[in-house]
Design an enzyme around this catalytic site. Structure first.
Site, PDB file in Angstrom:
ATOM      1  N   GLU A 109      14.964  -4.599 -11.886  1.00 47.38           N
ATOM      2  CA  GLU A 109      14.296  -3.645 -12.554  1.00 47.38           C
ATOM      3  C   GLU A 109      14.106  -2.179 -12.001  1.00 47.38           C
ATOM      4  O   GLU A 109      14.093  -1.172 -12.316  1.00 47.38           O
ATOM      5  CB  GLU A 109      12.939  -3.910 -13.379  1.00 47.38           C
TER       6      GLU A 109
ATOM      7  N   ASP B  38      -2.586   3.814  -9.085  1.00 44.19           N
ATOM      8  CA  ASP B  38      -2.536   4.727  -7.837  1.00 44.19           C
ATOM      9  C   ASP B  38      -2.759   5.962  -8.230  1.00 44.19           C
ATOM     10  O   ASP B  38      -3.060   6.711  -7.267  1.00 44.19           O
ATOM     11  CB  ASP B  38      -1.222   4.351  -7.429  1.00 44.19           C
TER      12      ASP B  38
ATOM     13  N   LYS C  68      14.169  -1.141  18.692  1.00 45.67           N
ATOM     14  CA  LYS C  68      14.812  -2.393  17.758  1.00 45.67           C
ATOM     15  C   LYS C  68      15.183  -1.743  16.419  1.00 45.67           C
ATOM     16  O   LYS C  68      16.249  -1.750  15.864  1.00 45.67           O
ATOM     17  CB  LYS C  68      14.230  -3.611  18.007  1.00 45.67           C
TER      18      LYS C  68
ATOM     19  N   HIS D  78     -16.087   8.095 -18.466  1.00 51.26           N
ATOM     20  CA  HIS D  78     -15.963   7.272 -17.182  1.00 51.26           C
ATOM     21  C   HIS D  78     -16.208   8.340 -16.187  1.00 51.26           C
ATOM     22  O   HIS D  78     -15.110   9.025 -15.591  1.00 51.26           O
ATOM     23  CB  HIS D  78     -14.601   6.640 -17.298  1.00 51.26           C
TER      24      HIS D  78
ATOM     25  N   CYS E 222     -19.333   3.350 -20.488  1.00 52.09           N
ATOM     26  CA  CYS E 222     -18.617   2.997 -21.733  1.00 52.09           C
ATOM     27  C   CYS E 222     -19.211   1.738 -22.529  1.00 52.09           C
ATOM     28  O   CYS E 222     -20.350   2.078 -23.187  1.00 52.09           O
ATOM     29  CB  CYS E 222     -17.153   2.868 -21.230  1.00 52.09           C
TER      30      CYS E 222
ATOM     31  N   GLY F 125       0.693  -1.128  -0.117  1.00 53.25           N
ATOM     32  CA  GLY F 125       0.235  -0.117  -0.147  1.00 53.25           C
ATOM     33  C   GLY F 125       0.797   1.147   0.039  1.00 53.25           C
ATOM     34  O   GLY F 125       0.373   2.251   0.661  1.00 53.25           O
TER      35      GLY F 125
ATOM     36  N   GLU G 265     -16.517   7.518 -13.076  1.00 55.41           N
ATOM     37  CA  GLU G 265     -15.650   6.969 -11.888  1.00 55.41           C
ATOM     38  C   GLU G 265     -14.228   7.865 -11.812  1.00 55.41           C
ATOM     39  O   GLU G 265     -13.885   7.627 -10.388  1.00 55.41           O
ATOM     40  CB  GLU G 265     -15.644   5.519 -12.005  1.00 55.41           C
TER      41      GLU G 265
END
Ligand code: GLN
Length: 538
Positions: free
Chosen positions: A152, A73, A225, A509, A383, A18, A511
């Site tokens: 990579e 993201d 620690k 779209h 769509c 995350g 959203e």
């Protein structure tokens, strides 16, 4: 304005911890303190962008206003910050190499041997600095995709090392890691984190902050620690415990002072001006809904919920706006047919047919739409979902048995959805669709107009096929109306059914534009219609 500060977020131990949510949460806190912040994602794969990637590989492809096909993201960044991102916010190895190779062909390297260091790393550094150089942002957060130790990712880590050295106090590194819990002994283990920090240090990068994902609270002893073994201040060891919702993470990070640790280290003032009132109000509505509705999400990638990330999040925003919990029933369109539609959809309060490509599962989408249309269940088609609504209507109301999109059947005699004119000569798959923000004009006296409460809107697109205006008269004659059109091209962007409480298909779209601060009006209104529908049933 003082020079831009840079925050780098790396990940260790495993992927999927995350980083995107931690980056977005930190950015939210800094923005709530009045700083202008943006977030960027560096993806170490060789594709130019995720536009050509199968959702099974990479989840949803998120589209920005400027038509960039990007990592999902970026959707989180926009949803948290309520601020648009652009192509510059997503960099891939493919893009980096492409521009270096283009420059080499143009002779820009003056006969030098072109190498990973310095040419690839310089290109990466430029792409990191480009957002800071706009002068728009005080803080740029750069998330490095993948996990430390991946081959990579090496050029990216090297670019971070160099920038950290060059920028000194103006840059900081956050390392996100996992503290696993051994159930057998009931212990939290720090060794994987120690190793992943060592891996970073081998590349010359010393993290300033550790954010530790954990299923259990980390003790003071573990903090001590980790601080000692990883050369990080104890107050900069931050716990990130599993949260009930991603939207609670900024609050969890605030409770651990992540924002103050970062500001202090970047030598930026910490004023008493943190404003999270609206954010907390949103969380309160999420936690204590007054209503509950169930909406069917029909698509062909439903086993992988990340394929529809922005839709799921838009329902969360719209649910909160309606003080409702929206439960999604995931329905695989391949399981649907005329007989089974009732079984799957009967008790739903709303039906959403998702975007998509290709023939697989398409017939099931048509059957779902027929059911929602005839049973008067609130329906939103996005769509391909809108295109399917047009095809279903053409077949079952207009009587054009073979009506189709030329995507599914190029030979159909009733191509009610057809390839856009400017798509006909397109050969390459990548980056060639109709992409990004387009204007749309709404007809007054439509659900769309009542929803947006204005005539002109702008929404993001990602498609090749369009409503075929040759058939418009026939559709409107029977009650499927074009209520939103592009003012320049006349392309139909929204269709609505007259004889139905709430039936809307959109070529764009919505959203992608829903955020915590600005839930998308179409989703808000659709959920309101679903609540109304559920109350009528009771
Ligand atoms: N396959 C359809 C087209 O290209 C719809 C695309 C989508 O749903 N994003 O037009």
């Amino acid at each position: 304005m003082p020079s831009t500060k840079y925050v780098f977020v790396t990940g260790g131990v495993t992927s999927s911890l995350g980083k995107g949510i931690i980056s977005a949460s930190l950015a939210t806190l800094l923005q709530s303190r009045g700083y202008s912040v943006t977030i960027q994602k560096l993806d170490p794969y060789i594709n130019i962008d995720p536009g050509t990637l199968n959702p099974y590989e990479h989840g949803e492809c998120y589209v920005t206003n400027d038509g960039a096909e990007t990592d999902l993201d970026l959707g989180h960044y926009e949803r948290f910050l309520n601020r648009p991102t652009s192509q510059a916010n997503n960099v891939t190895t493919g893009r980096v190499y492409q521009s270096v190779i283009d420059k080499e062909r143009q002779g820009a390297y003056l006969g030098k041997t072109v190498q990973v260091i310095p040419h690839i790393t310089d290109e990466i550094k430029n792409r990191i600095m480009v957002l800071g150089n706009t002068g728009e942002f005080e803080i740029v957060i750069t998330e490095i995709g993948g996990t430390v130790g991946d081959i990579e990712a090496l050029p990216y880590i090297e670019a971070v090392r160099q920038l950290r050295w060059e920028l000194g106090e103006n840059a900081l590194v956050i390392h996100l890691t996992l503290i696993p819990h051994l159930a057998a002994t009931g212990e939290l283990k720090t060794k994987p984190t120690q190793h992943s920090v060592q891996k970073l240090q081998e590349s010359g990068v010393q993290p300033d902050v550790l954010v530790c994902r954990s299923e259990h609270h980390i003790t003071d002893e573990i903090r001590r620690k980790l601080a000692q073994f990883c050369n990080v201040k104890k107050e900069a060891v931050i716990e990130s415990i599993d949260a009930e919702t991603i939207y609670a993470v900024p609050i969890l990070m605030r409770n651990q002072n992540l924002d103050e640790v970062v500001l202090k280290r970047l030598d930026l003032p910490i004023e008493d001006n943190l404003d999270l009132v609206n954010w907390k109000d949103f969380l309160y509505k999420l936690r204590y809904p007054k209503y509950e509705v169930e909406i069917g999400l029909i698509g062909k990638y439903v086993e992988l919920h990340d394929s529809y990330k922005s839709i799921v999040e838009a329902f969360i925003h719209a649910g909160a706006a309606n003080e409702a919990k929206v439960n999604i029933r995931w329905i695989h369109s391949e399981n649907l047919n005329e007989e089974s539609a009732a079984k799957y959809l009967e008790d739903l309060d709303g039906v959403l047919v998702a975007p998509g490509f290709g023939e697989r599962g398409f017939d099931g989408k048509l059957d779902a739409i027929k059911y929602a249309r005839t049973q008067k269940i609130p329906f939103l088609g996005i769509c391909l979902g809108m295109q399917a609504a047009v095809i279903e209507f053409a077949r079952n109301v207009l009587g054009f048995q073979d009506a189709n999109s030329t995507e599914m059947n190029p030979q159909t005699e009733h191509p009610v959805i057809a390839l856009m004119e400017d798509q006909k000569s397109v050969k390459d798959m990548g980056g060639t669709m109709r992409l990004g923000a387009c204007d749309c004009e709404l007809k007054e006296d439509s659900i769309a107009f009542k929803t947006y409460k204005r005539k002109k809107i702008s929404e993001r697109h990602r498609h090749r096929y369009e409503f075929n205006n040759k058939f418009l008269k026939e559709f409107e004659g029977k009650g499927l109306m074009a209520t939103g059109t592009n003012p320049e091209t006349n392309l139909v962007e929204i269709v609505e059914l007259l004889d139905h409480p709430w039936f809307v298909g959109v070529q764009f779209h919505p959203e992608y534009k829903s955020t915590v601060a600005n839930p998308h009006p179409l989703f808000v209104n659709f959920v309101a219609a679903a609540i109304q529908n559920s109350q009528q049933e009771n």
